[in-house]
Each structure stands twice: as C-alpha cells, then as structure tokens.
Design an enzyme around this catalytic site. Structure first.
Site, PDB file in Angstrom:
ATOM      1  N   GLU A   1      -5.004  -5.634  10.694  1.00 12.18           N
ATOM      2  CA  GLU A   1      -4.022  -4.573  10.885  1.00 12.18           C
ATOM      3  C   GLU A   1      -4.274  -3.870  12.217  1.00 12.18           C
ATOM      4  O   GLU A   1      -5.084  -2.942  12.283  1.00 12.18           O
ATOM      5  CB  GLU A   1      -4.127  -3.561   9.749  1.00 12.18           C
ATOM      6  CG  GLU A   1      -3.827  -4.139   8.386  1.00 12.18           C
ATOM      7  CD  GLU A   1      -3.261  -3.093   7.444  1.00 12.18           C
ATOM      8  OE1 GLU A   1      -2.177  -3.309   6.931  1.00 12.18           O
ATOM      9  OE2 GLU A   1      -3.907  -2.047   7.268  1.00 12.18           O
TER      10      GLU A   1
ATOM     11  N   GLY B   1       2.531   1.908  10.776  1.00 12.06           N
ATOM     12  CA  GLY B   1       3.391   3.076  10.593  1.00 12.06           C
ATOM     13  C   GLY B   1       4.082   3.517  11.869  1.00 12.06           C
ATOM     14  O   GLY B   1       4.661   4.600  11.926  1.00 12.06           O
TER      15      GLY B   1
ATOM     16  N   SER C   1       3.788  -2.540  10.278  1.00 10.60           N
ATOM     17  CA  SER C   1       5.249  -2.462  10.423  1.00 10.60           C
ATOM     18  C   SER C   1       5.968  -3.772  10.091  1.00 10.60           C
ATOM     19  O   SER C   1       6.931  -4.131  10.765  1.00 10.60           O
ATOM     20  CB  SER C   1       5.616  -1.972  11.830  1.00 10.60           C
ATOM     21  OG  SER C   1       5.085  -0.683  12.059  1.00 10.60           O
TER      22      SER C   1
ATOM     23  N   ASN D   1       0.864  -1.178   0.000  1.00 11.40           N
ATOM     24  CA  ASN D   1       0.000   0.000   0.000  1.00 11.40           C
ATOM     25  C   ASN D   1       0.903   1.231   0.000  1.00 11.40           C
ATOM     26  O   ASN D   1       1.524   1.538   1.004  1.00 11.40           O
ATOM     27  CB  ASN D   1      -0.888  -0.035   1.259  1.00 11.40           C
ATOM     28  CG  ASN D   1      -1.727   1.213   1.409  1.00 11.40           C
ATOM     29  OD1 ASN D   1      -1.850   2.006   0.471  1.00 11.40           O
ATOM     30  ND2 ASN D   1      -2.318   1.392   2.591  1.00 11.40           N
TER      31      ASN D   1
ATOM     32  N   GLU E   1      -6.566   4.071   8.153  1.00 11.25           N
ATOM     33  CA  GLU E   1      -6.451   5.521   7.910  1.00 11.25           C
ATOM     34  C   GLU E   1      -7.747   6.068   7.327  1.00 11.25           C
ATOM     35  O   GLU E   1      -8.139   7.203   7.616  1.00 11.25           O
ATOM     36  CB  GLU E   1      -5.245   5.799   6.990  1.00 11.25           C
ATOM     37  CG  GLU E   1      -3.941   5.616   7.751  1.00 11.25           C
ATOM     38  CD  GLU E   1      -2.761   5.161   6.905  1.00 11.25           C
ATOM     39  OE1 GLU E   1      -2.798   5.277   5.672  1.00 11.25           O
ATOM     40  OE2 GLU E   1      -1.783   4.657   7.509  1.00 11.25           O
TER      41      GLU E   1
ATOM     42  N   HIS F   1      -9.261   0.441   5.290  1.00  9.25           N
ATOM     43  CA  HIS F   1      -7.947   0.691   5.890  1.00  9.25           C
ATOM     44  C   HIS F   1      -8.125   1.614   7.099  1.00  9.25           C
ATOM     45  O   HIS F   1      -8.954   2.519   7.088  1.00  9.25           O
ATOM     46  CB  HIS F   1      -7.008   1.328   4.861  1.00  9.25           C
ATOM     47  CG  HIS F   1      -5.602   1.392   5.348  1.00  9.25           C
ATOM     48  ND1 HIS F   1      -5.154   2.378   6.195  1.00  9.25           N
ATOM     49  CD2 HIS F   1      -4.545   0.564   5.141  1.00  9.25           C
ATOM     50  CE1 HIS F   1      -3.879   2.154   6.483  1.00  9.25           C
ATOM     51  NE2 HIS F   1      -3.483   1.063   5.856  1.00  9.25           N
TER      52      HIS F   1
ATOM     53  N   LYS G   1       0.049   4.271  -0.323  1.00 10.15           N
ATOM     54  CA  LYS G   1      -0.613   5.436   0.309  1.00 10.15           C
ATOM     55  C   LYS G   1      -0.400   6.695  -0.550  1.00 10.15           C
ATOM     56  O   LYS G   1      -0.325   6.595  -1.766  1.00 10.15           O
ATOM     57  CB  LYS G   1      -0.094   5.622   1.737  1.00 10.15           C
ATOM     58  CG  LYS G   1      -0.158   4.331   2.556  1.00 10.15           C
ATOM     59  CD  LYS G   1       0.073   4.546   4.012  1.00 10.15           C
ATOM     60  CE  LYS G   1       0.138   3.204   4.709  1.00 10.15           C
ATOM     61  NZ  LYS G   1       0.230   3.319   6.161  1.00 10.15           N
TER      62      LYS G   1
HETATM   63  C1  PEP Z   1      -0.573  -0.214   6.162  1.00 14.34           C
HETATM   64  O1  PEP Z   1      -0.703   0.978   5.961  1.00 14.34           O
HETATM   65  O2  PEP Z   1      -1.447  -0.995   5.766  1.00 14.34           O
HETATM   66  C2  PEP Z   1       0.598  -0.679   6.891  1.00 14.34           C
HETATM   67  C3  PEP Z   1       0.624  -1.909   7.316  1.00 14.34           C
HETATM   68  O3  PEP Z   1       1.605   0.243   7.067  1.00 14.34           O
HETATM   69  P1  PEP Z   1       3.056  -0.050   7.696  1.00 14.34           P
HETATM   70  O4  PEP Z   1       3.579  -1.310   7.066  1.00 14.34           O
HETATM   71  O5  PEP Z   1       3.861   1.147   7.338  1.00 14.34           O
HETATM   72  O6  PEP Z   1       2.853  -0.210   9.170  1.00 14.34           O
END
Ligand code: PEP
Length: 250
Positions: free
Chosen positions: A166, A172, A212, A9, A96, A94, A11
């Site tokens: 997630e 992040g 992460s 992703n 966000e 997601h 973003k």
């Molecule tokens: C995400 O945005 O779906 C995500 C898992 O981000 P990150 O890997 O940066 O934590």
C-alpha cells in the site's frame, strides 16, 4: 496455488445499523465469486458482523491487535478476545497505524509473532511514502520494512501470511499507483521472498495491492501477474463498488 483475495477495510466508519446493512447488501448481491472476500469492521461491531455473516463465505477480520496477551492496557483489544468471537485474521502494519499511532517495525514484529503464536492469520501492510518514491528509494524502503518484520520469520509461518503493498501516497488520496507501478513492486517482493526462502513460499504468497482502488481501475491492476487482489478502503464502504472490485478479481 495462491489465493485471490479482496479485503475491505472499513476503518473508523459505519455505526451498528450501517454495519449490518452493508453486510446484508454484500450477502444479497455478491453471488458466486472465485475470490476470498474479507471485511474489517470496527471493533464494537465485530461480533455482530460475525453473526450477520453467518454461514456465508465472507470472513470478518480485525483491523488491529494489541501486542500483549492480556493485562493493563486500557482501551486495547487482545487476540484472545478476538478469537473468542470468531475472528481469525487481522491486519497488521496499516500505514495509518504506522503514521498516526507511531507503530514501528519493532512493534509490528511483536504483533506478527503474537498473532502467529495464537494461530491468527495476518495481512501485513507495507509501502513507501511519497518522499521515498520521489527520491527513488521506494524499493529500499519496502525491502527494509520487510527485512525488519516478515523476512525474519521461519518459512513455515508464511502459510499464515498475506502481504498488502500500500503506497502511502495512494491511500485515501484518489491517486492510484499505475498497474505497472504495482506490478513492479509486487514482482520485486515475490522475487525477494524466493531469494530469501524458496520459490514455493514465493509462489504461494498472496500479495494484495491497496491505494484508491475503484471499480474503474480494479481490472487493470488485478490483471497484473503478481497482483493477487486488493485491500480496499473508501470503495469498500459502498456495497456496489466493493462487489464490482471483487468481480474484477474473479
Ligand atoms: C486502505 O486504507 O487500506 C486503503 C487502501 O484505502 P483507500 O482504498 O481508501 O485508498
């Protein structure tokens, strides 16, 4: 048999040149992997990304869709527009989108329904916040996010769905759920799907972990029996790291 998947992703990152360069880097260096690889660039570059990927097995997907077919929705992008440029899969839910754009379960269920009706596959994201985990209510929160959305579907719809657990506190932040914490939720979700539908639906659903994931922790996480791959944010912006993560799932 469920598929192994790693999705990147991107973003709101990468301009046109960076998008093209990253795709070329992936194409040149990925090699043969036994994993479905998806990338989600931002809207303006999706068509270029589809063209750039060409006949490579990488699939370009959307980060979001609007819940309406068409009309007066300034600044939004419809499924039909996406399908017309060769996009057949989208993220929905997601964290966000939930947190920054207030997308709640009602809206997410509308998005799921319009996507399925339009033959668009879905990666549905869910996961608890830090306060939920601290108060030990993470199982309840996850269950409720699923109950209000995908659990309301017919079992025939599940072939078009991938789930992505997630935990918001790990996205992040550099903080990763341990492989055991991921496995615990994935197993819980798979058992719950089996209970609500049947063991065939549960066995066939790919459940990705996101939060992460890095080359250094990917193997341990992907090794868990109910973790079928990952949804990767930050580390998907560097071809080398993303490829290492993909290979960790092979
Ligand atoms: C995400 O945005 O779906 C995500 C898992 O981000 P990150 O890997 O940066 O934590």
């Amino acid at each position: 048999m469920r598929r192994k998947i790693v999705a990147g992703n991107w973003k709101m990152n990468n301009d046109l040149k960076e998008t093209i360069d990253l795709i070329n880097d992936l194409k040149q260096n990925l090699g043969n992997v036994d994993v479905k690889v998806l990338i989600a660039p931002s809207f303006p570059f999706l068509k270029t990304a589809v063209d750039q990927v060409g006949d490579h097995s990488i699939e370009v997907i959307s980060q979001n869709i609007n819940d309406n077919k068409s009309g007066a929705f300034t600044g939004e992008v419809s499924i039909d527009m996406l399908k017309s440029i060769g996009i057949n899969t989208t993220l929905i839910g997601h964290s966000e989108r939930r947190a920054i754009y207030n997308e709640d379960d009602v809206l997410l269920f509308k998005k799921i329904n319009i996507a399925l009706k339009s033959n668009m596959d879905i990666i549905f994201c869910f996961g608890e916040e830090l306060k939920d985990r601290k108060s030990n209510s993470h199982f309840d929160v996850v269950k409720s996010q699923l109950d209000n959305t995908v659990m309301k579907l017919e079992s025939s719809s599940w072939k078009n769905i991938v789930l992505a657990y997630e935990p918001v506190w790990a996205i992040g932040t550099g903080e990763t759920a341990s492989a055991e914490q991921a496995q615990e939720i994935h197993e819980f979700v798979r058992n719950y799907i089996s209970e609500k539908f049947n063991s065939e639906v549960a066995d066939n659903i790919s459940i990705l972990y996101g939060g992460s994931v890095k080359p250094s922790n990917a193997v341990e996480i992907f090794d868990k029996k109910d973790v079928d791959g990952g949804l990767i944010g930050g580390a998907a912006l560097k071809a080398h790291d993303f490829i290492e993560i993909i290979k960790a799932n092979s």
